[in-house]
Design a protein around this motif. Structure first.
Motif, short mmCIF file in Angstrom:
data_model
loop_
_atom_site.label_atom_id
_atom_site.label_comp_id
_atom_site.label_asym_id
_atom_site.label_seq_id
_atom_site.Cartn_x
_atom_site.Cartn_y
_atom_site.Cartn_z
N HIS A 186 -0.22 4.53 -18.73
CA HIS A 186 0.95 3.71 -18.36
C HIS A 186 0.82 3.11 -16.97
O HIS A 186 1.79 2.58 -16.44
N GLN A 187 -0.39 3.18 -16.38
CA GLN A 187 -0.56 2.69 -15.02
C GLN A 187 -0.31 1.18 -14.92
O GLN A 187 0.30 0.70 -13.98
N GLY A 188 -0.83 0.43 -15.90
CA GLY A 188 -0.67 -1.02 -15.83
C GLY A 188 0.79 -1.44 -15.81
O GLY A 188 1.21 -2.26 -14.99
N THR A 189 1.58 -0.85 -16.71
CA THR A 189 2.99 -1.19 -16.78
C THR A 189 3.74 -0.74 -15.53
O THR A 189 4.51 -1.51 -14.93
N ALA A 190 3.51 0.51 -15.12
CA ALA A 190 4.24 1.06 -13.97
C ALA A 190 3.92 0.29 -12.69
O ALA A 190 4.82 -0.08 -11.93
N LEU A 191 2.64 0.02 -12.45
CA LEU A 191 2.27 -0.68 -11.23
C LEU A 191 2.60 -2.17 -11.32
O LEU A 191 2.80 -2.82 -10.29
N GLY A 192 2.65 -2.70 -12.53
CA GLY A 192 3.10 -4.07 -12.69
C GLY A 192 4.55 -4.23 -12.28
O GLY A 192 4.94 -5.19 -11.61
N ILE A 193 5.38 -3.25 -12.68
CA ILE A 193 6.79 -3.28 -12.31
C ILE A 193 6.95 -3.11 -10.79
O ILE A 193 7.70 -3.84 -10.14
N ALA A 194 6.20 -2.16 -10.23
CA ALA A 194 6.28 -1.96 -8.78
C ALA A 194 5.80 -3.22 -8.04
O ALA A 194 6.42 -3.66 -7.06
N GLY A 195 4.71 -3.80 -8.54
CA GLY A 195 4.18 -5.00 -7.90
C GLY A 195 5.03 -6.23 -8.09
O GLY A 195 4.84 -7.24 -7.40
N ALA A 196 5.99 -6.17 -9.02
CA ALA A 196 6.87 -7.32 -9.23
C ALA A 196 7.80 -7.54 -8.05
O ALA A 196 8.56 -8.51 -8.02
N ARG B 74 3.87 -10.33 -13.53
CA ARG B 74 3.00 -9.23 -13.10
C ARG B 74 3.17 -7.99 -13.98
O ARG B 74 2.16 -7.41 -14.41
N PRO B 75 4.39 -7.53 -14.28
CA PRO B 75 4.51 -6.39 -15.20
C PRO B 75 3.96 -6.70 -16.59
O PRO B 75 3.39 -5.82 -17.24
N ILE B 76 4.10 -7.97 -17.02
CA ILE B 76 3.56 -8.35 -18.33
C ILE B 76 2.04 -8.25 -18.30
O ILE B 76 1.41 -7.79 -19.26
N GLY B 77 1.44 -8.69 -17.19
CA GLY B 77 -0.01 -8.58 -17.06
C GLY B 77 -0.48 -7.14 -17.11
O GLY B 77 -1.48 -6.81 -17.75
N ALA C 147 0.81 -1.21 0.00
CA ALA C 147 0.00 0.00 0.00
C ALA C 147 0.85 1.26 0.00
O ALA C 147 0.31 2.36 -0.10
N VAL C 148 2.15 1.11 0.12
CA VAL C 148 3.07 2.24 0.00
C VAL C 148 3.67 2.28 -1.41
O VAL C 148 3.71 3.32 -2.06
N ALA C 149 4.12 1.12 -1.87
CA ALA C 149 4.85 1.07 -3.14
C ALA C 149 3.99 1.51 -4.33
O ALA C 149 4.46 2.24 -5.21
N LEU C 150 2.74 1.06 -4.36
CA LEU C 150 1.93 1.38 -5.53
C LEU C 150 1.54 2.85 -5.63
O LEU C 150 1.67 3.44 -6.71
N PRO C 151 1.10 3.52 -4.55
CA PRO C 151 0.89 4.97 -4.68
C PRO C 151 2.18 5.73 -4.97
O PRO C 151 2.17 6.71 -5.72
N LEU C 152 3.29 5.28 -4.39
CA LEU C 152 4.57 5.93 -4.64
C LEU C 152 4.89 5.92 -6.13
O LEU C 152 5.37 6.90 -6.71
N ALA C 153 4.59 4.80 -6.80
CA ALA C 153 4.85 4.69 -8.24
C ALA C 153 3.73 5.33 -9.06
O ALA C 153 3.98 6.05 -10.03
N SER C 154 2.48 5.07 -8.67
CA SER C 154 1.34 5.47 -9.50
C SER C 154 1.31 6.97 -9.76
O SER C 154 1.00 7.42 -10.87
N ARG C 155 1.64 7.77 -8.76
CA ARG C 155 1.48 9.22 -8.89
C ARG C 155 2.50 9.86 -9.83
O ARG C 155 2.37 11.03 -10.17
N TRP C 156 3.48 9.10 -10.26
CA TRP C 156 4.47 9.63 -11.20
C TRP C 156 4.09 9.38 -12.66
O TRP C 156 4.78 9.87 -13.56
N TYR C 157 3.02 8.61 -12.93
CA TYR C 157 2.75 8.18 -14.31
C TYR C 157 1.34 8.51 -14.75
O TYR C 157 0.40 8.49 -13.95
N PRO C 158 1.14 8.79 -16.05
CA PRO C 158 -0.21 9.08 -16.58
C PRO C 158 -1.04 7.80 -16.68
O PRO C 158 -0.50 6.69 -16.62
N PRO C 159 -2.37 7.94 -16.84
CA PRO C 159 -3.26 6.77 -16.82
C PRO C 159 -2.90 5.69 -17.84
O PRO C 159 -3.03 4.50 -17.54
#
Length: 378
Positions: A109-119, A237-240, A95-107
């Motif tokens: 690219h959310q899937g790719t950015a959060l997939g990498i963070a979630g990896a 996960r990033p691929i998804g 719950a820290v990593a995903l907002p930390l990453a999400s707020r840097w990227y436009p909609p």
């Protein structure tokens, strides 16, 4: 890595503490449940004090908890459950990593950015690969102390390099957080992630026990088999997320639920060899891992202003799903003599999630999906 550490160590811990199958199931499930509930706390803190500060506090708690367990030793079942509670704080880092990453990227690219963070889920591979062997060499209690060493290194790198995004939303009142729950889409996302991430982390925590108990593999070899399954689920996960960016989260998630339901259904039949079980678990973990990325391709599109609290809520139900799977497998073994009922029920849950997704996809695409002024796909 440390969130599911008790899973790879469970065979040795259970032997020393004389645990029943149900106690083993609860032991590996407690960190998952604690991590689930604390994700809501972290979601609120992220919006109030920022992701970086919230993450730093959590990491310090986990490091101190592991060092205390190593220094004083763990000799009872109650004490190992307390260690599990401390490790739950590690699980809440999601719950820290995903907002930390999400707020840097436009909609778009959310899937790719959060997939990498979630990896970061791939850390479970290291636990499965190395924890049983280290426990064999030094004792499982020493592994708790050794696990703190890479955490300290990562903590220092985090303090030096992690940065909060400049467009952080203003902190909301607790009433505003509760208001999110009045939106039915929030509940749908919680259900969907409860199946995908719940399946992933529940299996990651339980498979070492399963391969050891059902097929007689040694703790180390069972750890290798578990690592293969977990590596498959975390790697994709990033691929998804990227696939969801390309073809839409709903379409990709639908396929992944179908694959997971079929694979877990096959496992529930009781396969005659460990290699056949591995061949069924890998596609299940691939589907669940990619599904994790697909869910969080959709969440920021629907709840961008509430991404902190939504990450906490959705992540919480993912952890609860993992707690259910890990504990139910132990209960299934204890009361039926087999793990198969637990797998069959979870396969049914994946099928029900597919039915639910089919029911809401038209509304999503014609309401908030159609209204989004972005190139993101629903």
């Amino acid at each position: 890595m440390v969130w599911v550490l008790l899973g790879p160590l469970a065979v040795q811990i259970a032997a020393d503490l004389h645990l029943s199958p149900a106690q083993k199931g609860l032991m590996v499930a407690v960190p998952v449940l604690a991590g689930a509930l604390l994700r809501v706390v972290n979601g609120v803190l992220v919006d109030r004090i920022g992701p970086k500060r919230t993450g730093a506090i959590g990491q310090m708690i986990v490091i101190l908890g592991l060092l205390a367990a190593w220094w004083f030793g763990v000799t009872t079942y109650a004490q190992i459950l307390l260690v599990g509670l401390a490790l739950g704080v590690a699980g809440s880092a999601f719950a820290v990593a995903l907002p930390l990453a999400s707020r840097w990227y436009p909609p778009e690219h959310q899937g790719t950015a959060l997939g990498i963070a979630g990896a970061g889920n791939s850390g479970t591979v290291f636990a499965a690969l190395f924890a049983p062997g280290l426990a064999l060499a030094f004792g499982w209690n020493a592994v708790l102390g050794l696990a703190a060493l890479p955490l300290i290194l990562v903590f220092l790198v985090y303090l030096a390099m992690a940065k909060d995004a400049p467009n952080r939303p203003a902190a909301k009142s607790l009433a505003e957080y509760a208001a999110v729950l009045r939106n039915p889409d929030a509940w749908w996302f919680m259900v969907f992630y409860g199946v995908t991430f719940g399946g992933f982390v529940g299996l990651a925590a339980s498979l070492t026990i399963y391969f050891n108990d059902v097929y007689g593999l040694s703790p180390v070899v069972a750890g290798y088999f578990t690592a293969a399954c977990v590596f498959a689920g975390s790697l994709v996960r990033p691929i998804g997320g990227a696939l969801a960016d390309r073809i839409g989260g709903v379409r990709s998630l639908s396929v992944m639920y179908a694959v997971a339901a079929i694979a877990l259904g096959i496992v529930s039949l009781g396969l005659p060899s460990a290699w056949l079980a591995l061949a069924a678990f890998v596609p299940a973990m691939l589907a669940l891992g990619m599904g994790n990325g697909a869910v969080f391709q959709l969440v920021p599109q629907r709840f961008r202003a509430e991404i902190g609290v939504m990450t906490g809520l959705v992540g919480m139900t993912g952890g609860i799903g993992g707690f259910y799977l890990a504990s139910s497998l132990g209960l299934s073994k204890q009361y039926t003599g087999s793990y198969q009922a637990g797998f069959l029920v979870f396969a049914a849950l994946a099928a029900l999630a597919l039915v639910g997704l089919t029911g809401v996809k038209r509304r999503w695409r014609t309401t908030w999906g159609a209204a989004a002024v972005t190139t993101a796909r629903i």
